[in-house]
Design a protein around this motif. Sequence first.
Motif, PDB file in Angstrom:
ATOM      1  N   ALA A 260       0.821  -1.213   0.000  1.00  0.00           N
ATOM      2  CA  ALA A 260       0.000   0.000   0.000  1.00  0.00           C
ATOM      3  C   ALA A 260       0.854   1.262   0.000  1.00  0.00           C
ATOM      4  CB  ALA A 260      -0.933  -0.001   1.215  1.00  0.00           C
ATOM      5  N   HIS A 261       0.212   2.356  -0.361  1.00  0.00           N
ATOM      6  CA  HIS A 261       0.794   3.690  -0.194  1.00  0.00           C
ATOM      7  C   HIS A 261       0.098   4.355   0.997  1.00  0.00           C
ATOM      8  CE1 HIS A 261       2.510   3.078  -4.111  1.00  0.00           C
ATOM      9  NE2 HIS A 261       1.362   3.202  -4.752  1.00  0.00           N
ATOM     10  N   VAL A 262       0.864   4.944   1.872  1.00  0.00           N
ATOM     11  CA  VAL A 262       0.267   5.705   2.970  1.00  0.00           C
ATOM     12  C   VAL A 262      -0.131   7.075   2.431  1.00  0.00           C
ATOM     13  CG1 VAL A 262       0.658   6.792   5.210  1.00  0.00           C
ATOM     14  CG2 VAL A 262       1.544   4.488   4.764  1.00  0.00           C
ATOM     15  N   ILE A 263      -1.413   7.375   2.521  1.00  0.00           N
ATOM     16  CA  ILE A 263      -1.947   8.645   2.013  1.00  0.00           C
ATOM     17  C   ILE A 263      -1.997   9.696   3.111  1.00  0.00           C
ATOM     18  CG2 ILE A 263      -3.928   9.763   0.909  1.00  0.00           C
ATOM     19  CD1 ILE A 263      -2.374   7.762  -0.850  1.00  0.00           C
ATOM     20  N   GLY A 264      -2.400   9.294   4.306  1.00  0.00           N
ATOM     21  CA  GLY A 264      -2.476  10.292   5.364  1.00  0.00           C
ATOM     22  C   GLY A 264      -2.808   9.701   6.723  1.00  0.00           C
ATOM     23  N   MET A 265      -2.547  10.496   7.735  1.00  0.00           N
ATOM     24  CA  MET A 265      -2.902  10.160   9.118  1.00  0.00           C
ATOM     25  C   MET A 265      -3.456  11.431   9.748  1.00  0.00           C
ATOM     26  SD  MET A 265      -2.809   7.772  11.594  1.00  0.00           S
ATOM     27  CE  MET A 265      -1.416   6.625  11.576  1.00  0.00           C
ATOM     28  N   SER A 281      -6.922   7.885  15.569  1.00  0.00           N
ATOM     29  CA  SER A 281      -6.634   8.661  14.364  1.00  0.00           C
ATOM     30  C   SER A 281      -7.319   8.000  13.179  1.00  0.00           C
ATOM     31  CB  SER A 281      -5.123   8.721  14.111  1.00  0.00           C
ATOM     32  OG  SER A 281      -4.453   9.433  15.128  1.00  0.00           O
ATOM     33  N   VAL A 282      -7.460   8.761  12.100  1.00  0.00           N
ATOM     34  CA  VAL A 282      -7.972   8.218  10.846  1.00  0.00           C
ATOM     35  C   VAL A 282      -6.770   7.987   9.923  1.00  0.00           C
ATOM     36  CG1 VAL A 282      -9.449   8.592   8.848  1.00  0.00           C
ATOM     37  CG2 VAL A 282     -10.182   9.402  11.095  1.00  0.00           C
ATOM     38  N   PHE A 283      -6.574   6.744   9.545  1.00  0.00           N
ATOM     39  CA  PHE A 283      -5.420   6.323   8.748  1.00  0.00           C
ATOM     40  C   PHE A 283      -5.910   5.971   7.347  1.00  0.00           C
ATOM     41  CE2 PHE A 283      -2.126   2.790   8.007  1.00  0.00           C
ATOM     42  CZ  PHE A 283      -1.148   3.692   7.603  1.00  0.00           C
ATOM     43  N   ILE A 284      -5.328   6.620   6.335  1.00  0.00           N
ATOM     44  CA  ILE A 284      -5.759   6.411   4.949  1.00  0.00           C
ATOM     45  C   ILE A 284      -4.623   5.768   4.152  1.00  0.00           C
ATOM     46  CG2 ILE A 284      -6.719   7.486   2.878  1.00  0.00           C
ATOM     47  CD1 ILE A 284      -7.445   9.904   4.598  1.00  0.00           C
ATOM     48  N   VAL A 285      -4.938   4.676   3.463  1.00  0.00           N
ATOM     49  CA  VAL A 285      -3.957   4.011   2.601  1.00  0.00           C
ATOM     50  C   VAL A 285      -4.577   3.759   1.238  1.00  0.00           C
ATOM     51  CG1 VAL A 285      -2.793   2.890   4.546  1.00  0.00           C
ATOM     52  CG2 VAL A 285      -4.594   1.669   3.308  1.00  0.00           C
ATOM     53  N   GLN A 286      -3.715   3.587   0.239  1.00  0.00           N
ATOM     54  CA  GLN A 286      -4.163   3.200  -1.095  1.00  0.00           C
ATOM     55  C   GLN A 286      -3.496   1.885  -1.464  1.00  0.00           C
ATOM     56  OE1 GLN A 286      -2.728   5.536  -4.447  1.00  0.00           O
ATOM     57  NE2 GLN A 286      -4.595   5.154  -5.625  1.00  0.00           N
ATOM     58  N   LYS A 287      -4.289   0.932  -1.918  1.00  0.00           N
ATOM     59  CA  LYS A 287      -3.711  -0.332  -2.367  1.00  0.00           C
ATOM     60  C   LYS A 287      -2.894  -0.086  -3.626  1.00  0.00           C
ATOM     61  CE  LYS A 287      -4.876  -5.147  -3.408  1.00  0.00           C
ATOM     62  NZ  LYS A 287      -5.952  -6.168  -3.419  1.00  0.00           N
ATOM     63  N   LYS A 288      -1.709  -0.628  -3.674  1.00  0.00           N
ATOM     64  CA  LYS A 288      -0.809  -0.385  -4.806  1.00  0.00           C
ATOM     65  C   LYS A 288      -1.409  -0.882  -6.122  1.00  0.00           C
ATOM     66  CE  LYS A 288       3.711  -0.189  -2.556  1.00  0.00           C
ATOM     67  NZ  LYS A 288       5.075  -0.772  -2.463  1.00  0.00           N
ATOM     68  N   LYS A 289      -1.108  -0.132  -7.154  1.00  0.00           N
ATOM     69  CA  LYS A 289      -1.521  -0.446  -8.511  1.00  0.00           C
ATOM     70  C   LYS A 289      -0.435   0.058  -9.443  1.00  0.00           C
ATOM     71  CE  LYS A 289      -5.225   0.611 -11.835  1.00  0.00           C
ATOM     72  NZ  LYS A 289      -6.497   1.359 -12.040  1.00  0.00           N
ATOM     73  N   GLU A 290      -0.257  -0.602 -10.572  1.00  0.00           N
ATOM     74  CA  GLU A 290       0.757  -0.143 -11.524  1.00  0.00           C
ATOM     75  C   GLU A 290       0.471   1.307 -11.925  1.00  0.00           C
ATOM     76  OE1 GLU A 290       2.720  -1.388 -15.857  1.00  0.00           O
ATOM     77  OE2 GLU A 290       1.180  -2.662 -14.931  1.00  0.00           O
ATOM     78  N   LEU A 299      -0.853  13.440   3.943  1.00  0.00           N
ATOM     79  CA  LEU A 299      -1.798  14.312   4.642  1.00  0.00           C
ATOM     80  C   LEU A 299      -1.675  14.041   6.140  1.00  0.00           C
ATOM     81  CD1 LEU A 299      -4.151  16.326   4.582  1.00  0.00           C
ATOM     82  CD2 LEU A 299      -5.703  14.387   4.245  1.00  0.00           C
ATOM     83  N   LEU A 300      -0.910  14.848   6.829  1.00  0.00           N
ATOM     84  CA  LEU A 300      -0.692  14.691   8.263  1.00  0.00           C
ATOM     85  C   LEU A 300      -1.340  15.866   8.982  1.00  0.00           C
ATOM     86  CD1 LEU A 300       3.065  13.623   8.168  1.00  0.00           C
ATOM     87  CD2 LEU A 300       1.039  12.142   8.231  1.00  0.00           C
ATOM     88  N   VAL A 301      -2.369  15.563   9.776  1.00  0.00           N
ATOM     89  CA  VAL A 301      -3.170  16.621  10.390  1.00  0.00           C
ATOM     90  C   VAL A 301      -3.518  16.244  11.821  1.00  0.00           C
ATOM     91  CG1 VAL A 301      -5.378  17.850  10.306  1.00  0.00           C
ATOM     92  CG2 VAL A 301      -4.180  17.313   8.181  1.00  0.00           C
TER      93      VAL A 301
END
Length: 331
Positions: A260-265, A281-290, A299-301
Amino acid sequence: MDQKNVEKLFTQVDEMATAVSEELNITYIEAVTETLDILYQGQVFEDYPEKLQVDIRNKWLGFNKNDYENEEIRKAIQLATLKGMKGATQQQHLLTPDAVATFIGYLVGKLTEFKEEDIRLFDPTCGSGNLLTAILNGVDKKVVPYGSEVDDTLIQLAVVQANLQKHNIEFFHQDSLQPFLLEPVDIVTADLPVGYYPDDVQASKYELKAEEGHSYAHHLLMEQSLTYLKEGGYGIFVVPNFLFESDQAQNLQKYLRDHAHVIGMLQLPEDLFKDEKFARSVFIVQKKKEGTKPPKQALLVKLPSFSSPEKTANIISQVNDWFTDYHAGKL
């Protein structure tokens, strides 16, 4: 939304549920589920004692579900659910705070802002359905929702809540760490229960299994969520602030780097929690894709108290700017 309608509906549900609970000797939360089913079906269950049937009919006089907005229904049910859970349930069955549920709905909207197709959304820890229906009420897009819950009472409550709000949600009544008959989704949202998962045999099938002893349920649920995410899809998790400080954190960090890519916390306001050790906290990730890559600046807030509109509006403005740059590929 009219707060008076929320209070009016809660009072009606509370009075009916109290009568059902006392007469049938069942828990208040079970009685809430039966009450909501009665209001949805428009008739009293025939197997109720005659005295209770008369009492319930008198208490529901004047109710018309079409008189209420979805958010009024959800908030009234939330109040009744909170009353039923108070002192009578495990910590992991607590409701997602209302402001947090609304905020997650906002994040779902921002992450899918430019998606034209229907959004497939899954909550593997849906509980009573409060978070899931809050998202559906707040997102101005066509959403195809799914939810899973192992607890008998909570899944029944989730079903009647969805019915009253006229949401077509497909529910799974099962352990969410078992396999699902579910096609991959665009978004997974989950207020993750924190603690150990007791089924070591099932846990052994996961990359995030513990080397010794029980595995953390919240780690396994994150892995399960990524399994059912489409490549490029997003996971939005409510997690403990100590997520990356535990004895199994190193394994979690490696797993996330690989998949995954870490998008924000986004750290939630401290005043939402009675004790600092329960802060989330709200943790946002994106599953990796080509072709996908992590943002250069995540996004750190640290969110201010939601009771401070001016400070909250300022932070939301900054978050909006971040998403504008993120979707434009500037991050």
